[in-house]
Design a protein around this motif. Structure first.
Motif, PDB file in Angstrom:
ATOM      1  N   ASN A 257       0.816  -1.224   0.000  1.00 42.00           N
ATOM      2  CA  ASN A 257       0.000   0.000   0.000  1.00 42.00           C
ATOM      3  C   ASN A 257       0.847   1.270   0.000  1.00 42.00           C
ATOM      4  O   ASN A 257       0.378   2.331   0.393  1.00 42.00           O
ATOM      5  N   TRP A 258       2.102   1.159  -0.445  1.00 42.30           N
ATOM      6  CA  TRP A 258       2.989   2.319  -0.579  1.00 42.30           C
ATOM      7  C   TRP A 258       2.817   2.939  -1.953  1.00 42.30           C
ATOM      8  O   TRP A 258       2.790   4.148  -2.102  1.00 42.30           O
ATOM      9  N   PHE A 259       2.759   2.102  -2.966  1.00 41.69           N
ATOM     10  CA  PHE A 259       2.580   2.544  -4.349  1.00 41.69           C
ATOM     11  C   PHE A 259       2.011   1.369  -5.140  1.00 41.69           C
ATOM     12  O   PHE A 259       1.959   0.243  -4.633  1.00 41.69           O
ATOM     13  N   ALA A 260       1.566   1.652  -6.350  1.00 42.62           N
ATOM     14  CA  ALA A 260       0.963   0.608  -7.185  1.00 42.62           C
ATOM     15  C   ALA A 260       1.724   0.477  -8.503  1.00 42.62           C
ATOM     16  O   ALA A 260       2.146   1.469  -9.091  1.00 42.62           O
ATOM     17  N   VAL A 261       1.896  -0.766  -8.926  1.00 40.82           N
ATOM     18  CA  VAL A 261       2.489  -1.055 -10.234  1.00 40.82           C
ATOM     19  C   VAL A 261       1.321  -1.348 -11.166  1.00 40.82           C
ATOM     20  O   VAL A 261       0.524  -2.251 -10.893  1.00 40.82           O
ATOM     21  N   PRO A 262       1.178  -0.588 -12.244  1.00 34.35           N
ATOM     22  CA  PRO A 262      -0.004  -0.743 -13.098  1.00 34.35           C
ATOM     23  C   PRO A 262      -0.069  -2.105 -13.787  1.00 34.35           C
ATOM     24  O   PRO A 262       0.952  -2.727 -14.078  1.00 34.35           O
ATOM     25  N   GLY A 263      -1.291  -2.538 -14.021  1.00 29.60           N
ATOM     26  CA  GLY A 263      -1.523  -3.775 -14.761  1.00 29.60           C
ATOM     27  C   GLY A 263      -2.033  -3.443 -16.147  1.00 29.60           C
ATOM     28  O   GLY A 263      -2.734  -2.444 -16.336  1.00 29.60           O
ATOM     29  N   PHE A 264      -1.691  -4.265 -17.111  1.00 31.07           N
ATOM     30  CA  PHE A 264      -2.098  -3.997 -18.495  1.00 31.07           C
ATOM     31  C   PHE A 264      -3.126  -4.989 -19.003  1.00 31.07           C
ATOM     32  O   PHE A 264      -3.447  -5.010 -20.184  1.00 31.07           O
ATOM     33  N   GLY A 265      -3.626  -5.840 -18.119  1.00 29.92           N
ATOM     34  CA  GLY A 265      -4.661  -6.779 -18.514  1.00 29.92           C
ATOM     35  C   GLY A 265      -4.103  -8.029 -19.163  1.00 29.92           C
ATOM     36  O   GLY A 265      -2.912  -8.312 -19.132  1.00 29.92           O
ATOM     37  N   GLU A 266      -5.014  -8.751 -19.774  1.00 29.32           N
ATOM     38  CA  GLU A 266      -4.686 -10.043 -20.353  1.00 29.32           C
ATOM     39  C   GLU A 266      -4.115  -9.883 -21.756  1.00 29.32           C
ATOM     40  O   GLU A 266      -4.712  -9.263 -22.614  1.00 29.32           O
ATOM     41  N   PHE A 267      -2.935 -10.445 -21.970  1.00 28.73           N
ATOM     42  CA  PHE A 267      -2.298 -10.416 -23.292  1.00 28.73           C
ATOM     43  C   PHE A 267      -2.675 -11.652 -24.107  1.00 28.73           C
ATOM     44  O   PHE A 267      -2.732 -11.602 -25.317  1.00 28.73           O
ATOM     45  N   ILE A 268      -2.863 -12.772 -23.409  1.00 33.28           N
ATOM     46  CA  ILE A 268      -3.246 -14.017 -24.071  1.00 33.28           C
ATOM     47  C   ILE A 268      -4.405 -14.652 -23.310  1.00 33.28           C
ATOM     48  O   ILE A 268      -4.620 -14.351 -22.135  1.00 33.28           O
ATOM     49  N   GLU A 269      -5.121 -15.529 -23.970  1.00 35.04           N
ATOM     50  CA  GLU A 269      -6.236 -16.213 -23.335  1.00 35.04           C
ATOM     51  C   GLU A 269      -5.713 -17.113 -22.213  1.00 35.04           C
ATOM     52  O   GLU A 269      -4.670 -17.756 -22.357  1.00 35.04           O
ATOM     53  N   ASN A 270      -6.426 -17.144 -21.098  1.00 39.91           N
ATOM     54  CA  ASN A 270      -6.043 -17.933 -19.914  1.00 39.91           C
ATOM     55  C   ASN A 270      -4.676 -17.531 -19.370  1.00 39.91           C
ATOM     56  O   ASN A 270      -3.929 -18.362 -18.844  1.00 39.91           O
ATOM     57  N   GLN A 271      -4.339 -16.260 -19.488  1.00 38.65           N
ATOM     58  CA  GLN A 271      -3.024 -15.779 -19.060  1.00 38.65           C
ATOM     59  C   GLN A 271      -2.730 -16.123 -17.608  1.00 38.65           C
ATOM     60  O   GLN A 271      -1.632 -16.585 -17.294  1.00 38.65           O
ATOM     61  N   GLU A 272      -3.698 -15.915 -16.742  1.00 39.49           N
ATOM     62  CA  GLU A 272      -3.480 -16.137 -15.316  1.00 39.49           C
ATOM     63  C   GLU A 272      -3.119 -17.595 -15.036  1.00 39.49           C
ATOM     64  O   GLU A 272      -2.183 -17.890 -14.293  1.00 39.49           O
ATOM     65  N   ASP A 273      -3.841 -18.526 -15.677  1.00 39.00           N
ATOM     66  CA  ASP A 273      -3.570 -19.952 -15.451  1.00 39.00           C
ATOM     67  C   ASP A 273      -2.242 -20.379 -16.058  1.00 39.00           C
ATOM     68  O   ASP A 273      -1.464 -21.107 -15.429  1.00 39.00           O
ATOM     69  N   LEU A 274      -1.989 -19.957 -17.298  1.00 37.12           N
ATOM     70  CA  LEU A 274      -0.730 -20.322 -17.963  1.00 37.12           C
ATOM     71  C   LEU A 274       0.469 -19.739 -17.221  1.00 37.12           C
ATOM     72  O   LEU A 274       1.461 -20.436 -16.969  1.00 37.12           O
ATOM     73  N   ALA A 275       0.388 -18.460 -16.856  1.00 38.16           N
ATOM     74  CA  ALA A 275       1.484 -17.822 -16.129  1.00 38.16           C
ATOM     75  C   ALA A 275       1.658 -18.465 -14.756  1.00 38.16           C
ATOM     76  O   ALA A 275       2.787 -18.595 -14.263  1.00 38.16           O
ATOM     77  N   GLY A 276       0.551 -18.895 -14.148  1.00 34.22           N
ATOM     78  CA  GLY A 276       0.632 -19.565 -12.851  1.00 34.22           C
ATOM     79  C   GLY A 276       1.376 -20.878 -12.937  1.00 34.22           C
ATOM     80  O   GLY A 276       2.200 -21.206 -12.071  1.00 34.22           O
ATOM     81  N   GLU A 277       1.111 -21.631 -14.001  1.00 36.32           N
ATOM     82  CA  GLU A 277       1.820 -22.896 -14.180  1.00 36.32           C
ATOM     83  C   GLU A 277       3.309 -22.654 -14.445  1.00 36.32           C
ATOM     84  O   GLU A 277       4.182 -23.329 -13.876  1.00 36.32           O
ATOM     85  N   VAL A 278       3.622 -21.686 -15.286  1.00 37.95           N
ATOM     86  CA  VAL A 278       5.018 -21.335 -15.567  1.00 37.95           C
ATOM     87  C   VAL A 278       5.699 -20.882 -14.279  1.00 37.95           C
ATOM     88  O   VAL A 278       6.832 -21.281 -13.982  1.00 37.95           O
ATOM     89  N   HIS A 279       5.011 -20.063 -13.498  1.00 32.72           N
ATOM     90  CA  HIS A 279       5.540 -19.537 -12.235  1.00 32.72           C
ATOM     91  C   HIS A 279       5.904 -20.689 -11.287  1.00 32.72           C
ATOM     92  O   HIS A 279       6.970 -20.676 -10.653  1.00 32.72           O
TER      93      HIS A 279
END
Length: 193
Positions: free
Chosen positions: A134-156
């Motif tokens: 809660n000091w500052f925020a890094v902006p988000g640019f949304g989804e670049f690819i379909e299912n980005q959150e799930d795919l990036a989660g698996e890669v992570h």
């Protein structure tokens, strides 16, 4: 040249030769801080995936994980720049050891940067910014690819395991230098030399 000028030049040359023989203390501290944070982030990441919506930590733990991750990203960038601009102290071991060290360090940095990127892609897939404590925020640019959150989660997930394996090998190599080769590699990073 007066006595004071000669003293300053002499001190400067001693300090310069001293710096060539060891890493600066602040870089050593960043090295060990990074190690502790990586281990803590790995453990917290494994713990977080089992949290349920009704857990008190359901929102707090991911907030801290993202915040610490972004701060570690900043520290890693500073560390990379300083590694490039700081003269490396003498290395120990044979050519194979030195090549393995270079490749290992590069792999660790590459995996760290990929880990930060995948974490960012998980957290910002819905377009929301990441609040860093809660000091500052890094902006988000949304989804670049379909299912980005799930795919990036698996890669992570796999990158986190890869990083743990690489850092374990890194630690084993340091112990090999200390106990088998009996050189000053580990002492250099513990500032005991």
């Amino acid at each position: 040249m007066n006595c004071f000028s000669r003293l300053i030049l002499k001190f400067g040359s001693i300090a310069h030769s001293f710096m060539k023989k060891r890493w600066p203390l602040w870089l050593i501290l960043i090295h060990w801080l990074t190690f502790l944070v990586v281990v803590g982030m790995f453990a917290s990441g494994l713990w977080m995936v089992d949290l349920t919506y009704y857990s008190d930590w359901y929102k707090t733990a991911p907030h801290w994980h993202k915040s610490v991750g972004l701060l570690l990203f900043t520290v890693t960038l500073v560390r990379l720049v300083s590694r490039i601009s700081t003269q490396r102290p003498p290395t120990f071991g044979n050519k194979f050891d030195n090549l393995a060290s270079k490749l290992g360090h590069r792999a660790i940095y590459l995996v760290l940067l990929a880990l930060f990127t995948s974490g960012y892609l998980i957290s910002t897939a819905d377009g929301r910014a990441i609040d860093v404590f809660n000091w500052f925020a890094v902006p988000g640019f949304g989804e670049f690819i379909e299912n980005q959150e799930d795919l990036a989660g698996e890669v992570h997930f796999y990158l986190a395991w890869t990083l743990i394996v690489l850092t374990s090998l890194h630690g084993l190599a340091a112990l090999k230098h200390h106990f088998i080769d009996k050189d000053d590699t580990l002492k250099q990073m513990l500032r005991l030399r």
